[in-house]
Design a protein around this motif. Sequence first.
Motif, PDB file in Angstrom:
ATOM      1  N   TRP A  47       0.830  -1.198   0.000  1.00 54.88           N
ATOM      2  CA  TRP A  47       0.000   0.000   0.000  1.00 54.88           C
ATOM      3  C   TRP A  47       0.864   1.247   0.000  1.00 54.88           C
ATOM      4  CZ3 TRP A  47      -1.152   3.772   3.975  1.00 54.88           C
ATOM      5  CH2 TRP A  47      -2.270   4.575   3.694  1.00 54.88           C
ATOM      6  N   TYR A  95      -1.170  -0.145  -9.087  1.00 44.99           N
ATOM      7  CA  TYR A  95      -2.619  -0.255  -9.229  1.00 44.99           C
ATOM      8  C   TYR A  95      -3.321   0.890  -8.493  1.00 44.99           C
ATOM      9  CZ  TYR A  95      -1.935  -5.262 -10.376  1.00 44.99           C
ATOM     10  OH  TYR A  95      -1.570  -6.464 -10.941  1.00 44.99           O
ATOM     11  N   GLY A 103     -16.459   0.963   4.981  1.00 44.12           N
ATOM     12  CA  GLY A 103     -15.681  -0.252   5.222  1.00 44.12           C
ATOM     13  C   GLY A 103     -15.958  -1.372   4.256  1.00 44.12           C
ATOM     14  N   MET A 106     -11.672  -2.469  -1.020  1.00 40.12           N
ATOM     15  CA  MET A 106     -11.226  -2.077  -2.358  1.00 40.12           C
ATOM     16  C   MET A 106     -11.960  -2.951  -3.368  1.00 40.12           C
ATOM     17  SD  MET A 106      -7.165  -1.571  -1.635  1.00 40.12           S
ATOM     18  CE  MET A 106      -6.620  -1.048  -0.007  1.00 40.12           C
ATOM     19  N   TRP A 109     -10.633  -2.450  -9.037  1.00 36.23           N
ATOM     20  CA  TRP A 109      -9.215  -2.175  -9.253  1.00 36.23           C
ATOM     21  C   TRP A 109      -8.975  -1.799 -10.709  1.00 36.23           C
ATOM     22  CZ3 TRP A 109      -4.979  -3.663  -5.725  1.00 36.23           C
ATOM     23  CH2 TRP A 109      -5.436  -4.061  -4.460  1.00 36.23           C
TER      24      TRP A 109
ATOM     25  N   TYR B  31     -11.484  -4.176  10.750  1.00 36.24           N
ATOM     26  CA  TYR B  31     -11.971  -5.177   9.813  1.00 36.24           C
ATOM     27  C   TYR B  31     -10.830  -5.735   8.965  1.00 36.24           C
ATOM     28  CZ  TYR B  31     -16.902  -3.985  10.580  1.00 36.24           C
ATOM     29  OH  TYR B  31     -18.143  -3.798  11.114  1.00 36.24           O
ATOM     30  N   TYR B  33     -10.004  -7.803   5.193  1.00 34.35           N
ATOM     31  CA  TYR B  33     -10.472  -7.996   3.825  1.00 34.35           C
ATOM     32  C   TYR B  33      -9.560  -9.031   3.183  1.00 34.35           C
ATOM     33  CZ  TYR B  33     -12.589  -3.555   5.032  1.00 34.35           C
ATOM     34  OH  TYR B  33     -13.296  -2.580   5.678  1.00 34.35           O
ATOM     35  N   TYR B  35      -8.293 -10.667  -0.685  1.00 33.78           N
ATOM     36  CA  TYR B  35      -8.215 -10.470  -2.128  1.00 33.78           C
ATOM     37  C   TYR B  35      -7.579 -11.696  -2.767  1.00 33.78           C
ATOM     38  CZ  TYR B  35      -9.049  -5.707  -0.639  1.00 33.78           C
ATOM     39  OH  TYR B  35      -9.598  -4.595  -0.055  1.00 33.78           O
ATOM     40  N   GLN B  37      -5.669 -13.027  -6.232  1.00 35.00           N
ATOM     41  CA  GLN B  37      -4.934 -12.536  -7.401  1.00 35.00           C
ATOM     42  C   GLN B  37      -4.382 -13.708  -8.185  1.00 35.00           C
ATOM     43  OE1 GLN B  37      -1.240 -10.307  -6.870  1.00 35.00           O
ATOM     44  NE2 GLN B  37      -1.799  -8.962  -8.575  1.00 35.00           N
ATOM     45  N   GLN B  41      -2.989 -10.734 -13.377  1.00 34.42           N
ATOM     46  CA  GLN B  41      -4.272 -10.037 -13.209  1.00 34.42           C
ATOM     47  C   GLN B  41      -4.260  -9.140 -11.982  1.00 34.42           C
ATOM     48  OE1 GLN B  41      -7.667 -12.687 -13.266  1.00 34.42           O
ATOM     49  NE2 GLN B  41      -6.849 -13.910 -14.954  1.00 34.42           N
ATOM     50  N   ALA B  42      -5.167  -8.164 -11.985  1.00 32.44           N
ATOM     51  CA  ALA B  42      -5.349  -7.335 -10.797  1.00 32.44           C
ATOM     52  C   ALA B  42      -6.071  -8.146  -9.719  1.00 32.44           C
ATOM     53  CB  ALA B  42      -6.166  -6.095 -11.151  1.00 32.44           C
ATOM     54  N   PRO B  43      -5.856  -7.794  -8.464  1.00 34.19           N
ATOM     55  CA  PRO B  43      -6.584  -8.487  -7.383  1.00 34.19           C
ATOM     56  C   PRO B  43      -8.083  -8.240  -7.476  1.00 34.19           C
ATOM     57  CG  PRO B  43      -4.706  -7.242  -6.522  1.00 34.19           C
ATOM     58  CD  PRO B  43      -4.902  -6.813  -7.948  1.00 34.19           C
ATOM     59  N   MET B  45     -11.567  -8.549  -4.733  1.00 31.14           N
ATOM     60  CA  MET B  45     -11.957  -8.746  -3.347  1.00 31.14           C
ATOM     61  C   MET B  45     -12.915  -9.926  -3.241  1.00 31.14           C
ATOM     62  SD  MET B  45     -13.471  -5.877  -0.747  1.00 31.14           S
ATOM     63  CE  MET B  45     -15.021  -5.684  -1.599  1.00 31.14           C
ATOM     64  N   TYR B  48     -15.106  -8.999   2.551  1.00 32.15           N
ATOM     65  CA  TYR B  48     -14.936  -7.701   3.193  1.00 32.15           C
ATOM     66  C   TYR B  48     -15.559  -7.743   4.584  1.00 32.15           C
ATOM     67  CZ  TYR B  48     -19.811  -6.634   1.890  1.00 32.15           C
ATOM     68  OH  TYR B  48     -21.171  -6.647   1.751  1.00 32.15           O
ATOM     69  N   LYS B  49     -15.142  -6.819   5.430  1.00 33.67           N
ATOM     70  CA  LYS B  49     -15.630  -6.747   6.811  1.00 33.67           C
ATOM     71  C   LYS B  49     -15.604  -8.121   7.484  1.00 33.67           C
ATOM     72  CE  LYS B  49     -18.654  -2.702   6.636  1.00 33.67           C
ATOM     73  NZ  LYS B  49     -20.028  -2.190   6.853  1.00 33.67           N
ATOM     74  N   TYR B  86      -4.415 -12.478  -0.404  1.00 31.43           N
ATOM     75  CA  TYR B  86      -3.854 -11.479   0.494  1.00 31.43           C
ATOM     76  C   TYR B  86      -4.917 -11.005   1.479  1.00 31.43           C
ATOM     77  CZ  TYR B  86      -0.096 -11.072  -2.947  1.00 31.43           C
ATOM     78  OH  TYR B  86       0.954 -11.326  -3.797  1.00 31.43           O
ATOM     79  N   GLN B  88      -5.903  -7.976   4.220  1.00 25.94           N
ATOM     80  CA  GLN B  88      -5.666  -6.533   4.313  1.00 25.94           C
ATOM     81  C   GLN B  88      -6.441  -5.975   5.480  1.00 25.94           C
ATOM     82  OE1 GLN B  88      -8.163  -3.891   2.229  1.00 25.94           O
ATOM     83  NE2 GLN B  88      -7.488  -2.732   4.015  1.00 25.94           N
ATOM     84  N   VAL B  98      -3.186   1.527   5.705  1.00 27.93           N
ATOM     85  CA  VAL B  98      -3.561   0.211   5.222  1.00 27.93           C
ATOM     86  C   VAL B  98      -2.335  -0.699   5.214  1.00 27.93           C
ATOM     87  CG1 VAL B  98      -4.298  -1.041   3.145  1.00 27.93           C
ATOM     88  CG2 VAL B  98      -5.485   1.067   3.839  1.00 27.93           C
ATOM     89  N   PHE B 100      -1.140  -4.844   4.001  1.00 32.28           N
ATOM     90  CA  PHE B 100      -1.427  -6.139   3.405  1.00 32.28           C
ATOM     91  C   PHE B 100      -0.569  -7.211   4.066  1.00 32.28           C
ATOM     92  CE2 PHE B 100      -4.164  -5.295  -0.178  1.00 32.28           C
ATOM     93  CZ  PHE B 100      -3.931  -3.966  -0.498  1.00 32.28           C
ATOM     94  N   GLY B 102       1.552 -10.788   3.667  1.00 33.25           N
ATOM     95  CA  GLY B 102       2.545 -11.149   2.672  1.00 33.25           C
ATOM     96  C   GLY B 102       2.028 -12.017   1.538  1.00 33.25           C
TER      97      GLY B 102
END
Lengths: 119, 109
Positions: A47, A95, A103, A106, A109, B31, B33, B35, B37, B41-43, B45, B48-49, B86, B88, B98, B100, B102
Amino acid sequence: QVQLVQSGAEVKKPGASVKVSCKASGYTFTDYSMHWVRQAPGQGLEWMGRINPYSGGTNYAQKFQGRVTMTRDTSISTAYMDLSRLRSDDTAVYYCARDAPGGYGMDVWGQGTTVTVSS
Amino acid sequence: SYELTQPPSVSVSPGQTARITCSGDALPKQYAYWYQQKPGQAPIMVIYKDSERPSGIPERFSGSSSGTTVTLTISGVQAEDEADYYCQSEDSDGFSHVVFGGGTKVTVL
């Protein structure tokens, strides 16, 4: 549909700056914060910071303080990430990601922008 | 600085259950989250929460929280679930930074 479209790949020399754009469509740009996240080759997600497009307020990761600037142009629903004094270890995919208020994470993207720093 | 800790890899046979943990001191207050990946490609989600699933994410993905550990569970793993995952969250020191984890590589055997 909701999407974030980023600018194209960049090749920069050490010490230079790079500015990556992220154009939003399909939603009200000022209603959602925008994060910037990078990923070096073979590494995890990192981030960098976020911007509130409504106020322009920013919150940067300590690692990038003094080197990163995040801005936005609400007239064209576009967020920008400017990284200065580039080093070879800034080579990464960058990104942008929309952050739903309340909350919700993300949830959208961009496709990513490859920045290569090489002499 | 605040860190989230994940196992580097998890291996699972098709149809079995994969569990990925993420540990962090602030998780009782913030909270989490998750993701997914896939290469190149992009991650996206998937949770969440802590435990909510976005629309369009299969029901086999679920999240839970207990103290300083959150867990992503993939029930009835399919070959298409092979990816990096990942967690987060944010720090709780008032800076709203924020972080993440590893990342965990899930391999479907």
